[in-house]
Design an enzyme around this catalytic site. Structure first.
Site: not given
Length: 295
Positions: A11, A216, A244-245
């Site tokens: 994207n 965490r 996260g990626d």
């Protein structure tokens, strides 16, 4: 051929920084705007390449300026882009609000990413010759499921980020070697209220589950039990987009490089944390030279 194949979305991220999310009907001023190459697939491919991964990307873009920029961005990162399809739809976009505290809210318009394409012979050859296949759910699920099934049949390790969470075909999870959800995705996928319970539930069907939990750290589960916790690397976040990626891409790249699982997980945790200290997704991802001294 590449050791890591990422089948996923690309994207153009349209990023606005703002103090908070507006109320319904409210107009507010933002402090900045930027366009940045993104999409979960592109992000994971670049994250893996920047820490030494040998990566090929299987995606889809339109014949517009955004599509050209995305291809050039991947090329510049050293990612093999021969598997990118040109389709008669606009390139996908993600509309991202980054709040002053570093959190984000994202609306994705799939466009080219959502075009139904078969898994063709070239893509099958690319997957078959790889060691790892990485997928997410921002491409049509039938294509993703076909790629995962084919990779498993060929002995290729399958890595899945279940984002966004969707109803899955019967037996899909049984074909997943490594599942990397965040806490919310894990809870939704397992239909439980606690991410630790979710990790246990999901790991009864998946080889290894790694639940990322931001500051965490991460949980690792296998065979219905939590087997490890990965501490977070402490930083002051600026923008969590793409963290996260980054974690998934770096984890796979370091496993493909021969690192032991605990070392690969630690590298992924450090890289994801570093990515939050800079604005943007693909532009924030660290190199191995930045990650290695912190391990």
């Amino acid at each position: 051929m590449s050791a890591i194949v990422v089948l996923g979305s690309a994207n153009m991220d349209l990023v606005v920084r703002q103090p908070r999310l507006p109320e319904p009907g409210e107009t507010m001023f933002g402090s900045s705007f930027d366009t940045i190459a993104g999409g979960k697939g592109l992000n994971q491919a670049i994250a893996a390449a920047r820490v030494g991964g040998d990566v090929a990307f299987l995606g889809a873009v339109g014949g517009d300026a955004f599509g050209s920029v995305l291809r050039e961005t991947l090329d510049a990162a050293g990612v093999d882009t021969r598997g990118i399809a040109l389709v008669e739809r606009p390139t996908g976009t993600a509309h991202i609000s980054v709040l002053d505290g570093g959190e984000n809210a994202i609306v994705v318009v799939s466009d080219a990413n959502g075009v139904e394409l078969p898994l063709d012979g070239t893509q099958r050859d690319t997957i078959r010759s790889a060691s790892y296949l990485v997928v997410q759910f921002e491409r049509p699920l039938p294509l993703v499921a076909a790629a995962v099934a084919y990779a498993r049949e060929q002995g290729v390790t399958t890595v899945v980020t279940p984002a966004p969470v969707l109803p899955l075909p019967d037996g899909f999870l049984d074909l997943v070697d490594i599942l990397v959800p965040n806490a919310a995705e894990a809870r939704a996928l397992a239909a439980v209220d606690d991410e630790t319970d979710a990790a246990r539930v999901l790991s009864r069907r998946v080889g290894t589950v790694v639940v990322t939990r931001g500051s965490r750290g991460a949980l690792v589960a296998r065979g219905g039990e939590v087997v490890a916790e990965v501490p977070a690397h402490e930083v002051t976040p600026v923008d969590t987009t793409g963290a996260g990626d980054t974690f998934t891409g770096v984890l796979v790249a370091r496993l493909a490089a021969g690192d032991a699982e605990p070392d690969a997980l630690r590298a992924a945790s450090v890289a994801a944390a570093l990515a939050t200290t800079r604005p943007g997704a693909s532009t924030s991802m660290p190199t191995w030279a930045e990650v290695e001294p912190l391990l």
